[in-house]
Design an enzyme around this catalytic site. Sequence first.
Site, mmCIF file in Angstrom:
data_model
loop_
_atom_site.group_PDB
_atom_site.id
_atom_site.type_symbol
_atom_site.label_atom_id
_atom_site.label_comp_id
_atom_site.label_asym_id
_atom_site.label_seq_id
_atom_site.Cartn_x
_atom_site.Cartn_y
_atom_site.Cartn_z
ATOM 1 N N ARG A 40 5.364 -46.051 12.253
ATOM 2 C CA ARG A 40 4.542 -46.960 13.101
ATOM 3 C C ARG A 40 3.111 -47.094 12.094
ATOM 4 N NH1 ARG A 40 5.302 -44.116 19.037
ATOM 5 N NH2 ARG A 40 7.162 -45.332 19.618
ATOM 6 N N GLU A 52 14.705 -47.199 10.745
ATOM 7 C CA GLU A 52 15.564 -47.425 11.830
ATOM 8 C C GLU A 52 17.308 -47.347 11.653
ATOM 9 O OE1 GLU A 52 15.312 -48.733 14.796
ATOM 10 O OE2 GLU A 52 12.963 -48.835 14.490
ATOM 11 N N GLN A 57 21.954 -43.054 14.377
ATOM 12 C CA GLN A 57 22.831 -41.862 15.172
ATOM 13 C C GLN A 57 22.124 -40.583 14.915
ATOM 14 O OE1 GLN A 57 24.877 -44.582 13.325
ATOM 15 N NE2 GLN A 57 26.379 -44.882 14.961
ATOM 16 N N TYR A 137 19.858 -55.389 17.249
ATOM 17 C CA TYR A 137 19.020 -54.502 17.587
ATOM 18 C C TYR A 137 18.037 -53.897 16.321
ATOM 19 C CZ TYR A 137 16.245 -50.253 17.735
ATOM 20 O OH TYR A 137 15.287 -49.319 17.664
ATOM 21 N N ASP A 155 17.418 -51.159 22.374
ATOM 22 C CA ASP A 155 17.865 -49.802 21.985
ATOM 23 C C ASP A 155 18.297 -49.002 23.134
ATOM 24 O OD1 ASP A 155 15.916 -48.775 22.723
ATOM 25 O OD2 ASP A 155 15.438 -47.415 21.396
#
Length: 351
Positions: A40, A52, A57, A137, A155
């Site tokens: 961020r 990402e 997972q 996504y 998500d």
Amino acid sequence: MSQPSNDQKVAESPPIEDADGLRAALAAWFAQVGRDYPWRATEDGYEILVSEVMLQQTQVATVLGRGYYHRWLEQFPDVKALAAADEEEVLRAWEGLGYYSRARNLQKAARVILEEYGGEFPRSLDQIEALPGVGRYTAGAVASFAFNAPVAAVDSNIARVLARLFDFRECIDTTAGQRQLLQWAARLVPKAGGRIWNSALMELGQNVCKAKSTVCDRCPAAAWCQASEPLALPVKKTRAAVTVVDEHVLLACRRGKILLQQEVGRRRKGLWKLPSRGVEKMPGLSPVDKHNYTITRYRVTMFIYEVEDVIAEENERWFRLEELSNLPMPSPYRRVVARYVDRRGKATQSR
Ligand code: SF4
């Protein structure tokens, strides 16, 4: 409850009044409580893509707490470094995160960015989505987080929050359900940019509107929320049952070397593991140890058969124990081998 078909009609606008009020409330809340993740604090498309893909997972606690993200960026600081790396090096750096096709696709994406975009990260949603291993996504997340594009990124956290906000009682993991949520999400993203909005919705799903508990009385979206039974939502298809399987492997060691087999299957291609060659059917052999692990929906019990000397078969090679740290190896085998090396070290010391 009726099951939606794939051609079910999608309502384009979300059933909400004063969407601007919700946007402002979430932005103000996020400014106060949003966590300072390293992804961020950057607008670098590559760094955000790495985060990402790792988080697809894997939990934040693993990606950050166990140092995967920082180590990866130290080793491959940009697309050029990743594109030039050996595949074995890339898989080794990914070891412990599982789903190794993610690492391979990241490297392929780095090569595409280098070759097709001169090393400059593409900015449009379509270009990002066309990169290897990148779905809708991830493309939305990278476009909004890196470039503040006004695009949705749904998500599992955001899907849950939206399903509750709009009391959406259809399955969210059907094509129609996903399409509906994406449509609503796209309408809700502020035109000025999606960075804060998508981050705030995710944060809300992670900390307030969680899968098994909600803190509705402290939720910044409570005034807009239509859920009457939040914990009954979202509705999902029944998950496939866990399958229990046995695996039989050889722990073959001689003169400080160990026999390993290179995987050829799609999921772990190129990684090294303990050989499995129908060892359980070999006469006179019985397991000396076992190790349990879980992969996707399989609960595996690995039985380990120790032998001193065997002939290497196709895709198998003897490695010196000192070489193992540079080899990519799925975690369950790494743990068994580490246990053996530890035992061997103690036995040597006690002599
Ligand atoms: S009010 Fe409750 S159910 Fe609704 S979004 Fe907030 S935490 Fe979730």
